[in-house]
Structure formats: C-alpha cells, structure tokens
Design an enzyme around this catalytic site. Structure first.
Site, PDB file in Angstrom:
ATOM      1  N   ASN A  12      -0.892  -8.243 -10.404  1.00  0.00           N
ATOM      2  CA  ASN A  12      -1.856  -7.723  -9.430  1.00  0.00           C
ATOM      3  C   ASN A  12      -1.732  -6.202  -9.458  1.00  0.00           C
ATOM      4  O   ASN A  12      -0.785  -5.648  -8.908  1.00  0.00           O
ATOM      5  CB  ASN A  12      -1.533  -8.278  -8.041  1.00  0.00           C
ATOM      6  CG  ASN A  12      -2.355  -7.624  -6.943  1.00  0.00           C
ATOM      7  OD1 ASN A  12      -3.350  -6.950  -7.216  1.00  0.00           O
ATOM      8  ND2 ASN A  12      -1.945  -7.813  -5.696  1.00  0.00           N
ATOM      9  N   TRP A  13      -2.681  -5.568 -10.129  1.00  0.00           N
ATOM     10  CA  TRP A  13      -2.585  -4.105 -10.292  1.00  0.00           C
ATOM     11  C   TRP A  13      -2.960  -3.346  -9.023  1.00  0.00           C
ATOM     12  O   TRP A  13      -2.752  -2.137  -8.947  1.00  0.00           O
ATOM     13  CB  TRP A  13      -3.487  -3.665 -11.451  1.00  0.00           C
ATOM     14  CG  TRP A  13      -2.850  -3.856 -12.794  1.00  0.00           C
ATOM     15  CD1 TRP A  13      -1.728  -4.604 -13.090  1.00  0.00           C
ATOM     16  CD2 TRP A  13      -3.280  -3.272 -14.045  1.00  0.00           C
ATOM     17  NE1 TRP A  13      -1.446  -4.528 -14.427  1.00  0.00           N
ATOM     18  CE2 TRP A  13      -2.381  -3.723 -15.043  1.00  0.00           C
ATOM     19  CE3 TRP A  13      -4.335  -2.440 -14.401  1.00  0.00           C
ATOM     20  CZ2 TRP A  13      -2.517  -3.339 -16.382  1.00  0.00           C
ATOM     21  CZ3 TRP A  13      -4.471  -2.070 -15.744  1.00  0.00           C
ATOM     22  CH2 TRP A  13      -3.563  -2.509 -16.717  1.00  0.00           C
ATOM     23  N   LYS A  14      -3.580  -4.017  -8.052  1.00  0.00           N
ATOM     24  CA  LYS A  14      -4.005  -3.355  -6.813  1.00  0.00           C
ATOM     25  C   LYS A  14      -4.929  -2.170  -7.139  1.00  0.00           C
ATOM     26  O   LYS A  14      -5.685  -2.243  -8.097  1.00  0.00           O
ATOM     27  CB  LYS A  14      -2.776  -2.946  -5.989  1.00  0.00           C
ATOM     28  CG  LYS A  14      -1.794  -4.120  -5.815  1.00  0.00           C
ATOM     29  CD  LYS A  14      -0.747  -3.881  -4.798  1.00  0.00           C
ATOM     30  CE  LYS A  14       0.141  -5.116  -4.689  1.00  0.00           C
ATOM     31  NZ  LYS A  14       1.107  -5.052  -3.619  1.00  0.00           N
ATOM     32  N   GLU A  98      -2.795  -7.419   1.875  1.00  0.00           N
ATOM     33  CA  GLU A  98      -3.371  -6.079   2.024  1.00  0.00           C
ATOM     34  C   GLU A  98      -4.847  -6.155   2.393  1.00  0.00           C
ATOM     35  O   GLU A  98      -5.359  -5.293   3.116  1.00  0.00           O
ATOM     36  CB  GLU A  98      -3.136  -5.274   0.728  1.00  0.00           C
ATOM     37  CG  GLU A  98      -1.665  -4.867   0.614  1.00  0.00           C
ATOM     38  CD  GLU A  98      -1.149  -4.704  -0.797  1.00  0.00           C
ATOM     39  OE1 GLU A  98      -1.952  -4.574  -1.737  1.00  0.00           O
ATOM     40  OE2 GLU A  98       0.088  -4.716  -0.960  1.00  0.00           O
ATOM     41  N   GLU A 166       3.533 -14.944  -0.377  1.00  0.00           N
ATOM     42  CA  GLU A 166       4.011 -13.563  -0.445  1.00  0.00           C
ATOM     43  C   GLU A 166       4.414 -13.097   0.954  1.00  0.00           C
ATOM     44  O   GLU A 166       3.549 -12.712   1.756  1.00  0.00           O
ATOM     45  CB  GLU A 166       2.911 -12.639  -0.970  1.00  0.00           C
ATOM     46  CG  GLU A 166       2.431 -12.976  -2.366  1.00  0.00           C
ATOM     47  CD  GLU A 166       1.763 -11.782  -3.023  1.00  0.00           C
ATOM     48  OE1 GLU A 166       2.234 -11.363  -4.080  1.00  0.00           O
ATOM     49  OE2 GLU A 166       0.789 -11.253  -2.466  1.00  0.00           O
ATOM     50  N   SER A 211       8.108  -8.163  -4.658  1.00  0.00           N
ATOM     51  CA  SER A 211       9.250  -7.497  -5.296  1.00  0.00           C
ATOM     52  C   SER A 211       9.901  -8.313  -6.401  1.00  0.00           C
ATOM     53  O   SER A 211      11.115  -8.259  -6.589  1.00  0.00           O
ATOM     54  CB  SER A 211      10.279  -7.077  -4.237  1.00  0.00           C
ATOM     55  OG  SER A 211       9.712  -6.121  -3.358  1.00  0.00           O
TER      56      SER A 211
END
Ligand code: PGA
Length: 250
Positions: A12-14, A98, A166, A211
């Site tokens: 997940n590159w965000k 997010e 998550e 993480s």
C-alpha cells in the site's frame, strides 16, 4: 497461515510515488515469480495505469487504494472502481483506517465501496482495526466485530474479497502487537466470518497489516489465520517488499 489458502503479500503505497517510483515496480516484477503466494502493489490512482503496464506479463498484480461507490457521475476528484479496472487494476483497498479517519468513512460506505469493487471485477481488500484507546479499554474485538458486520456486504466470496486486520496504533509506528494478540484477533475474525459466510468465510484471506518489515515478516506470517500482509512503508522499496515476500516461503 490457513491450510489450502494461497497467501497474499499486498503493498500500500499511500500518497507516495511518482514516475521515478515505477523502477520499484519493475524490480518487483523482475524477481522470480512465486507459485505459492500472490503479490499485489496498491499504488496511487495516478500510477495505476503505468504500474499495470510495467507489471503486464509478470505475476505482480496492481491495485488502487480507494474507490468511489458509484460508477461515474458528479463527484469531483473521486475515482470509480470501473476507472481503476480500466487502468489495469485487479484489486482495490477499501476502508483503510486513514480513509476512515481522514474522510470519515463509515462501515456502510466501506461496504458500498466493496460492492463497487466487485461490480467492476476487482478484488476488495476490506480493512478493519481498533485504535490504541479501544484496545486498552478491552474493546478491540467488539470494535473489529462491528466493523466486520458493517463493512462486509452479504455477497462476499473468498475469491473476490480479502480482509486486512490493521490495528490503527501499529500503522507506521514500528509497533506490532504480540504474536498472541495477532493470533487471537485473526482467530476471532475467522470465527466471525465463518459463522456468517460458512465455507467462504473459512477460505477468505485475512492479512495482517501494521509495521510489517523484513525483520518481522516470517514470524507474523507463521501465525495461524494470518494469510499474508498489507505492507505500507516497507512496500515502497522493492528490496524490502521482496524480503517481506521471502518471509512467506520461509
Ligand atoms: P505500515 O502501513 O506498514 O507503514 O505500518 C500499513 C498500512 O497502512 O497498510
């Protein structure tokens, strides 16, 4: 790991990545293709088409990070699941914490996005997870249970859906729950979705995210009911992402 279930390592590159980052996609594609697990990189919408072109012909799949519930219309700035599919995506993350925090997305909206993903032929990666306060209050399972109930539509199948657990407090912090806590939550999720969806719930992939790094991946992936990972920061560099993938094979 769950017997008979093919694990998935998803990045997940965000809100990271420009054209220069496509070299990382190329490097992941250049690694020997795994047959025992799947790999996916979810990238910003601006990169989906170019990343998908790079990944064409390789085992790597490309995904989006969010989608609108509608197919098209007056929603300035939004991207539909159909647009992601058109650009070459095969999956999309929905309900990332997010998104839930920054955009106030509710469980109902997340469910609608999952249905949009299926409508467009994409795999929906539905994210759930508790905050630190919720865990410390002893509410982690009830919070995740509520998210599962509200965020997963009735039509869920194991082939079209992935669940990502998550814990919000573990995302981007370097903090990881104990293996016992991960095992307990993944067992709870498995039980919850098996009760509701029967065989589909028994076979669905449940990823751990928060993480995950090259140094802890093998230990996390060895936990029962952990069928791979959703990797944020460590997915930005091919060398780290591939080292995490090595943790699946042992
Ligand atoms: P992280 O992010 O690996 O950087 O903690 C995970 C995620 O948000 O998917």
């Amino acid at each position: 790991m769950t017997p008979g279930v093919k694990p998935l390592v998803a990045g997940n590159w965000k809100m990271n990545g420009t054209a220069a980052s496509l070299a990382e996609v190329e490097a992941v594609c250049a690694a020997p293709a795994a047959t025992t697990f799947e790999t996916l990189l979810c990238v910003p919408a601006t990169l989906v088409e170019r990343a998908a072109r790079k990944a064409d012909g390789s085992a790597l799949m490309i995904g989006g990070e969010d989608c609108h519930a509608k197919e098209s219309g007056a929603h300035t700035g939004d991207v539909s699941a159909e647009m992601l599919a058109d650009a070459g995506a095969s999956a999309v993350i929905v309900g990332h914490s997010e998104r839930r925090t920054d955009h106030g997305e509710t469980d109902g909206e997340v469910a609608a996005k999952a249905e949009a993903a299926w409508r467009a032929g994409l795999t929906a990666i539905i994210c759930v997870g508790e905050t630190r306060e919720e865990r410390e209050a002893g509410d982690a399972e009830s919070v995740v249970g509520t998210q599962l109930a509200g965020s997963i539509p009735d039509a869920m199948t194991a082939a079209t859906t992935v669940i990502a657990y998550e814990p919000v407090w573990a995302i981007g912090t370097g903090l990881v729950p104990s293996s016992e806590d991960i095992a307990a939550m993944h067992a709870f999720i498995r039980k919850t979705v098996s009760e509701r969806f029967g065989d589909e719930g028994a076979a669905i992939r449940i990823l751990y995210g928060g993480s995950v790094k090259p140094g802890n991946a093998a230990e996390i992936f060895a936990i029962p009911n952990v069928d791979g990972g959703l990797i944020g920061g460590a997915s930005l560099k091919a060398v780290d992402f591939l080292a995490i993938c090595d943790g699946i094979g042992g």
